[in-house]
Design a protein around this motif. Sequence first.
Motif, mmCIF file in Angstrom:
data_model
loop_
_atom_site.group_PDB
_atom_site.id
_atom_site.type_symbol
_atom_site.label_atom_id
_atom_site.label_comp_id
_atom_site.label_asym_id
_atom_site.label_seq_id
_atom_site.Cartn_x
_atom_site.Cartn_y
_atom_site.Cartn_z
ATOM 1 N N SER A 1 -6.053 2.564 11.834
ATOM 2 C CA SER A 1 -5.028 1.825 11.405
ATOM 3 C C SER A 1 -5.166 1.251 10.092
ATOM 4 C CB SER A 1 -4.908 0.583 12.411
ATOM 5 O OG SER A 1 -6.088 -0.160 12.420
ATOM 6 N N LEU A 2 -4.298 0.837 9.130
ATOM 7 C CA LEU A 2 -4.216 0.319 7.761
ATOM 8 C C LEU A 2 -3.348 -0.952 7.731
ATOM 9 C CD1 LEU A 2 -5.239 0.479 4.915
ATOM 10 C CD2 LEU A 2 -3.153 1.887 4.624
ATOM 11 N N VAL A 3 -3.992 -2.183 7.186
ATOM 12 C CA VAL A 3 -3.212 -3.283 7.183
ATOM 13 C C VAL A 3 -3.424 -3.707 5.865
ATOM 14 C CG1 VAL A 3 -3.155 -5.570 7.822
ATOM 15 C CG2 VAL A 3 -3.389 -3.947 9.560
ATOM 16 N N LEU A 4 -2.087 -4.050 5.414
ATOM 17 C CA LEU A 4 -2.356 -4.769 3.820
ATOM 18 C C LEU A 4 -1.624 -6.212 4.059
ATOM 19 C CD1 LEU A 4 -2.235 -4.539 0.802
ATOM 20 C CD2 LEU A 4 0.394 -4.004 0.884
ATOM 21 N N ARG A 5 -2.590 -7.297 3.612
ATOM 22 C CA ARG A 5 -2.445 -8.495 3.600
ATOM 23 C C ARG A 5 -2.289 -9.301 2.479
ATOM 24 N NH1 ARG A 5 -6.516 -7.402 7.628
ATOM 25 N NH2 ARG A 5 -5.512 -7.633 9.856
ATOM 26 N N LYS A 6 -1.483 -10.435 2.480
ATOM 27 C CA LYS A 6 -1.315 -11.299 1.189
ATOM 28 C C LYS A 6 -1.332 -12.705 1.586
ATOM 29 C CE LYS A 6 -0.218 -12.544 -2.917
ATOM 30 N NZ LYS A 6 -0.817 -14.073 -2.861
ATOM 31 N N ALA A 7 -2.471 -13.434 1.429
ATOM 32 C CA ALA A 7 -2.669 -14.771 1.571
ATOM 33 C C ALA A 7 -2.339 -15.617 0.331
ATOM 34 C CB ALA A 7 -4.100 -15.112 1.819
ATOM 35 N N TRP A 8 -1.855 -16.798 0.932
ATOM 36 C CA TRP A 8 -1.369 -17.713 -0.454
ATOM 37 C C TRP A 8 -1.802 -19.239 0.171
ATOM 38 C CZ3 TRP A 8 1.970 -15.198 2.785
ATOM 39 C CH2 TRP A 8 2.686 -16.230 3.681
ATOM 40 N N VAL B 1 1.266 -6.285 6.901
ATOM 41 C CA VAL B 1 2.007 -5.203 7.494
ATOM 42 C C VAL B 1 1.209 -4.243 7.675
ATOM 43 C CG1 VAL B 1 4.434 -5.479 6.113
ATOM 44 C CG2 VAL B 1 2.651 -4.376 4.957
ATOM 45 N N GLY B 2 1.399 -3.462 8.875
ATOM 46 C CA GLY B 2 0.159 -2.448 9.101
ATOM 47 C C GLY B 2 0.870 -1.250 10.160
ATOM 48 N N VAL B 3 0.012 -0.091 10.311
ATOM 49 C CA VAL B 3 0.451 1.122 10.933
ATOM 50 C C VAL B 3 -0.604 1.581 11.340
ATOM 51 C CG1 VAL B 3 0.358 2.424 8.660
ATOM 52 C CG2 VAL B 3 1.798 3.077 10.650
ATOM 53 N N ASN B 4 -0.619 2.444 12.678
ATOM 54 C CA ASN B 4 -1.811 3.151 12.832
ATOM 55 C C ASN B 4 -1.263 4.640 13.206
ATOM 56 O OD1 ASN B 4 -0.615 3.466 15.626
ATOM 57 N ND2 ASN B 4 -1.918 1.854 16.404
ATOM 58 N N GLU B 5 -2.431 5.441 13.553
ATOM 59 C CA GLU B 5 -2.207 6.863 13.734
ATOM 60 C C GLU B 5 -1.218 7.458 15.011
ATOM 61 O OE1 GLU B 5 -5.009 9.502 14.623
ATOM 62 O OE2 GLU B 5 -6.512 7.992 14.648
ATOM 63 N N GLU B 6 -0.924 6.314 15.651
ATOM 64 C CA GLU B 6 -0.111 6.630 17.057
ATOM 65 C C GLU B 6 1.353 6.386 16.843
ATOM 66 O OE1 GLU B 6 -0.894 7.599 19.860
ATOM 67 O OE2 GLU B 6 -3.125 7.968 20.038
ATOM 68 N N GLY B 7 1.619 5.763 15.557
ATOM 69 C CA GLY B 7 2.947 5.665 15.205
ATOM 70 C C GLY B 7 3.246 3.849 15.510
ATOM 71 N N ARG B 8 2.259 3.226 15.661
ATOM 72 C CA ARG B 8 2.693 1.989 15.981
ATOM 73 C C ARG B 8 2.844 1.495 14.274
ATOM 74 N NH1 ARG B 8 1.386 -2.108 19.827
ATOM 75 N NH2 ARG B 8 1.311 -4.231 18.776
ATOM 76 N N ALA B 9 3.596 0.285 14.401
ATOM 77 C CA ALA B 9 3.936 -0.244 13.038
ATOM 78 C C ALA B 9 4.081 -1.665 13.295
ATOM 79 C CB ALA B 9 4.887 0.310 12.060
ATOM 80 N N TRP B 10 3.714 -2.665 12.400
ATOM 81 C CA TRP B 10 4.256 -3.983 12.668
ATOM 82 C C TRP B 10 4.070 -4.943 11.161
ATOM 83 C CZ3 TRP B 10 -0.572 -1.498 13.335
ATOM 84 C CH2 TRP B 10 -1.708 -2.227 12.920
ATOM 85 N N ALA B 11 4.825 -6.161 11.206
ATOM 86 C CA ALA B 11 4.771 -6.954 10.330
ATOM 87 C C ALA B 11 4.610 -8.390 10.859
ATOM 88 C CB ALA B 11 5.941 -6.886 9.372
ATOM 89 N N GLY C 1 -5.698 -12.984 -3.450
ATOM 90 C CA GLY C 1 -4.809 -13.026 -2.099
ATOM 91 C C GLY C 1 -4.529 -11.840 -1.442
ATOM 92 N N TRP C 2 -4.631 -10.718 -2.296
ATOM 93 C CA TRP C 2 -4.136 -9.245 -1.678
ATOM 94 C C TRP C 2 -5.536 -8.792 -0.974
ATOM 95 C CZ3 TRP C 2 0.447 -7.590 -0.953
ATOM 96 C CH2 TRP C 2 1.359 -8.085 -1.621
ATOM 97 N N ASN C 3 -5.474 -8.182 0.354
ATOM 98 C CA ASN C 3 -6.496 -7.546 1.060
ATOM 99 C C ASN C 3 -6.042 -6.221 1.658
ATOM 100 O OD1 ASN C 3 -7.955 -7.036 3.956
ATOM 101 N ND2 ASN C 3 -9.496 -7.607 2.052
ATOM 102 N N ALA C 4 -6.805 -5.127 1.435
ATOM 103 C CA ALA C 4 -6.372 -3.857 2.414
ATOM 104 C C ALA C 4 -7.367 -3.842 3.396
ATOM 105 C CB ALA C 4 -6.015 -2.635 1.468
ATOM 106 N N ASN C 5 -7.154 -3.636 4.652
ATOM 107 C CA ASN C 5 -8.260 -3.442 5.630
ATOM 108 C C ASN C 5 -7.871 -2.021 6.454
ATOM 109 O OD1 ASN C 5 -10.529 -4.919 6.920
ATOM 110 N ND2 ASN C 5 -9.140 -4.457 8.820
ATOM 111 N N PHE C 6 -8.841 -1.468 6.596
ATOM 112 C CA PHE C 6 -8.720 -0.030 7.445
ATOM 113 C C PHE C 6 -9.911 0.055 8.289
ATOM 114 C CE2 PHE C 6 -10.299 4.624 7.782
ATOM 115 C CZ PHE C 6 -8.931 4.999 8.307
ATOM 116 N N ALA C 7 -9.329 0.240 9.624
ATOM 117 C CA ALA C 7 -10.433 0.218 10.526
ATOM 118 C C ALA C 7 -10.061 1.224 11.600
ATOM 119 C CB ALA C 7 -10.050 -1.151 11.583
ATOM 120 N N VAL C 8 -11.112 2.048 12.326
ATOM 121 C CA VAL C 8 -11.007 2.825 13.291
ATOM 122 C C VAL C 8 -11.935 2.708 14.487
ATOM 123 C CG1 VAL C 8 -11.382 5.460 13.286
ATOM 124 C CG2 VAL C 8 -10.989 4.458 11.297
ATOM 125 N N SER C 9 -11.127 2.772 15.595
ATOM 126 C CA SER C 9 -12.053 2.807 16.919
ATOM 127 C C SER C 9 -12.236 4.142 17.669
ATOM 128 C CB SER C 9 -11.330 1.599 17.637
ATOM 129 O OG SER C 9 -9.962 2.080 18.097
#
Length: 704
Positions: free
Chosen positions: A697-704, A190-200, A663-671
């Motif tokens: 943008s910030l994304v929280l990921r879960k791998a299995w 799941v992710g979100v960015n500062e422009e209001g974009r959100a996704w899963a 399996g859990w990761n948080a990823n923060f990226a700025v362009s």
Amino acid sequence: MTRAPSLARFLGQTALAALPALVPFAASAQALTELEPILVEAGDDTGTGPVAGKANPATQAGSKTATPVTEIPQSVSVIGAEVLQARNLSKIDEAFGYTAGVIGAPYGYDSDTNWHFIRGFSSTSTGVFQDGLAHYAYGFGGFYIDPYAIERIEVLKGAASVLYGGANPGGLVNYVSKVPTGTTGGSAEVGVNEEGRAWAGIDSNGVTEGGLAYRLIGKVARVDGNGAFDEGFHGILAPSLSFTTEAGTEVTLLASYTKVDEDHTGGAWLPYVGTVVSGSFGRIDRDFNTGEPALDWYEREQFLATGIFRHDFGNGWTLTNTSRAGWSDIDESAPYGYALNAATNSVARINFAHQTETRTVLSDTRLETTLQTGALEHRLMAGLDLKWFEMKQVQAASLATDLSLTNPVYGTPQAPLPAPYIDSTVTQQQAGLYVQDQIRWGNGWIGTLNGRHDVVKTESEGAPEFDSTDRETSWRLGLARQFEGGLTPYASYATFFNPQLGTLSSGAPRQAETGEQYEIGVKWAPTGRNLLVTLAAFDLTRENVVQTNGMLTNQLGTVRARGLELEAVGELAQGLTVTAAYTDMDVEVEEGNDPTTEGKTPYSTIERFASLGLSYRLPQVPGLTVSGGVRYLGSSWADNANTLKVPSVTLYDAGVSYDLAEGWNANFAVSNLTDETYVASCQGASSCFYGDGRKASLVLRKAW
């Protein structure tokens, strides 16, 4: 609205391809008994699997056979899915900021099209492929691909007609689809960015008890920001299956459905005065939208079905077939700006709408073997490439009311659109027969010989009408020498062609563009290290370029691009990786129907750009990775006479990734970390496009 690279695109002179046949592949139709899954491992030798951080992976982009990047006699860049994930990218054209020779998003942020230039030439229409098959686009027809379903992005720089037929002279981009891995596992995010974009999104692999490997990819996104009037929706669903038949045929079947429902973003179709330079009213806001809320929409439905078949006959011969059927339907409406009204500090607008439906069927079949003749090893390939493309288009336009640049008031009633000025069905059929011989001898010598002959027939029925047939033969000669220590110098010569659509002022159909490229370079992949450094120099001449001067359209232009590219990717030290690129080109019109443009650089062309990205996995904090990058985009011109300059800009990027738990990761990226306001490019004094602002943008990921 889809950014138009020229007025001709707005006028809808569209043509795409059609040949109503898929090559049958009998082996895949044999009866199935016990299925064996196809196991795809990181670093596999197919040239299509996960890159997994490898600096010198095998690729099919430059030879249609699995060949390491260092053994291809042209410059090739490969961007893995792990890079797209680390940057939280939402569009493919955002991936090229650290790739030599490639400019991504040259018209700023455009949510419905992936734009790019390679070696100075626009590659969006005739330089996009997926799994080795063309995604041809012209006018407003074509296909949109989400990066979430892509395993890797490959960039083959320079002439590529010997392998792919009619194509962009500067090079091509090939998207390699994610396919079943043959293992059980997956990831969700799941992710979100500062422009209001959100996704899963979810990406899941599995294997049935009967041995059928499957993969399911799905993603939904709420899109917003960049000056759009309202939020929108993007969604994809991409299932796939893989198995091996009793006869040994490897079969992979893929499907994808894409749905887009959104408004257009701002920052586009703005005048030079007010964006690049200040007007009497100051500067136009970066998110300024020249449209009208009540008349603004973009709707896309798209379906793709692909089959990849490979059969090893066990005697040194292998047969491979990739086939795809595609359909897309686009309904789009939006007033947009086309000129500055300085007397009223407003922008004049055009009210435009279109409906475009595209169908395509493509098939590429190739036979490979390896033979020994004395001291020479020949890796031979012969193939047949077929394409059929049909596009039905209706376009209408009229003048709209002006919109104030200082105090915009939306909602002014607009006149109904008149009868369509374009209502046509365009088809294109292409058949290409090609051969390749990769010869290895002596102490590390590699010779590459290619030849291909294509017949392309294009026809438009309705308004406008035209009919043309092109017959072209393309060649490539390459020579390389591998030395101990991983150094490989190379040289190559290649010719190309690129079919053109529509008619000239004389009424004659346009002929295909043709040209040639010389390239020399050196690739260094030091033994025992995960590092690749590539240096390439090229000289590319593009002839039969269509040029419009006033109301006169002729085909007599010659454009030449010469340049130098330097790229480094891989690991500098344990935990420290680098992605660096430098490009320096000279692109100029050598012959044209407008003497004021001869010796000048075509508009929107950035000739000098560079980037440096570093990523470091901190040993003191297990699971923590920090990254940063800087990108320099040189100046360009807003007009072909080179009187209006668009200045250079330097942008910064940053990121932090942390493995929270198993399996859990948080990823923060700025362009564009410092939120620079800049103009990405202009197509004349009336059509300028702001570059994208800061995007965190910030994304929280879960791998299995």
